[in-house]
Design a protein around this motif. Structure first.
Motif, PDB file in Angstrom:
ATOM      1  N   TRP A 114       6.161   6.687   1.438  1.00 22.32           N
ATOM      2  CA  TRP A 114       6.010   5.536   2.330  1.00 22.32           C
ATOM      3  C   TRP A 114       5.203   4.448   1.650  1.00 22.32           C
ATOM      4  O   TRP A 114       4.297   4.722   0.869  1.00 22.32           O
ATOM      5  N   GLU A 156       6.923  11.411  10.579  1.00 24.84           N
ATOM      6  CA  GLU A 156       6.356  10.313   9.792  1.00 24.84           C
ATOM      7  C   GLU A 156       6.657   8.955  10.440  1.00 24.84           C
ATOM      8  O   GLU A 156       5.796   8.084  10.483  1.00 24.84           O
ATOM      9  N   TYR A 210       3.704   6.339  11.584  1.00 22.88           N
ATOM     10  CA  TYR A 210       3.588   4.969  11.085  1.00 22.88           C
ATOM     11  C   TYR A 210       3.912   3.932  12.152  1.00 22.88           C
ATOM     12  O   TYR A 210       3.425   2.806  12.082  1.00 22.88           O
ATOM     13  N   LYS A 255       0.853  -1.188   0.000  1.00 24.28           N
ATOM     14  CA  LYS A 255       0.000   0.000   0.000  1.00 24.28           C
ATOM     15  C   LYS A 255       0.888   1.238   0.000  1.00 24.28           C
ATOM     16  O   LYS A 255       1.889   1.285   0.705  1.00 24.28           O
ATOM     17  N   TYR A 280       1.572   5.333   0.574  1.00 24.03           N
ATOM     18  CA  TYR A 280       1.168   6.451   1.424  1.00 24.03           C
ATOM     19  C   TYR A 280       1.947   7.701   1.021  1.00 24.03           C
ATOM     20  O   TYR A 280       3.179   7.703   1.091  1.00 24.03           O
ATOM     21  N   SER A 298       3.558   0.327   2.785  1.00 20.31           N
ATOM     22  CA  SER A 298       3.461  -0.694   3.821  1.00 20.31           C
ATOM     23  C   SER A 298       3.331  -2.046   3.142  1.00 20.31           C
ATOM     24  O   SER A 298       2.742  -2.164   2.061  1.00 20.31           O
ATOM     25  N   ARG A 342       0.605   3.306  13.735  1.00 21.09           N
ATOM     26  CA  ARG A 342      -0.247   2.478  12.874  1.00 21.09           C
ATOM     27  C   ARG A 342       0.173   1.014  12.939  1.00 21.09           C
ATOM     28  O   ARG A 342      -0.673   0.121  12.905  1.00 21.09           O
ATOM     29  N   TYR A 394       6.047  -0.873   7.673  1.00 22.94           N
ATOM     30  CA  TYR A 394       6.112   0.421   6.984  1.00 22.94           C
ATOM     31  C   TYR A 394       7.556   0.716   6.597  1.00 22.94           C
ATOM     32  O   TYR A 394       8.466   0.585   7.410  1.00 22.94           O
TER      33      TYR A 394
END
Length: 126
Positions: free
Chosen positions: A73, A116, A120, A62, A64, A75, A123, A88
């Motif tokens: 970024w 950042e 992350y 994914k 970002y 993931s 997350r 990440y």
């Protein structure tokens, strides 16, 4: 570079590659056979940050956007890669201290990277 045999030979040894100073543009994106590019371009083909991902891994990755055009970024999804948590990965361009690019910035790239990473890391714990 995307047509240079030596460059392509090195790229093809890897599944995930981070690149900075890509000098790509929205109308001339990075295109390498067998790979998908997640990229942030700057106007006039200066700078740019990208992740090049093998196409068979694309469903597990994914993208970002970051708070600046100097970072990017991705993931790796835990289900796809059989991980305990999403992983990440960031890429950032940090210009030389004395460059005109560094002097004209209105932000500290290291502060942005730190923010950042913090975002992350939270997350990843969810």
């Amino acid at each position: 570079k995307t047509n240079d045999p030596g460059f392509l030979k090195e790229i093809n040894k890897h599944h995930i590659i981070a690149l900075v100073e890509t000098h790509s543009t929205d109308d001339k994106p990075i295109a390498i056979e067998g790979y998908h590019a997640y990229q942030v371009n700057r106007s006039k083909a200066h700078g740019g940050v990208a992740f090049i991902i093998k196409k068979e891994l694309r469903a597990g990755v994914k993208f970002y956007p970051a708070q600046t055009s100097d970072m990017l970024w991705i993931s790796l999804k835990k289900e796809f890669f059989k991980l305990q948590a999403d992983l990440y990965i960031g890429a950032a361009y940090v210009p030389p201290v004395n460059s005109s690019n560094a002097r004209k910035r209105e932000y500290d790239i290291f502060e942005c990277i730190e923010q950042e990473i913090f975002k992350y890391s939270l997350r990843a714990k969810q």
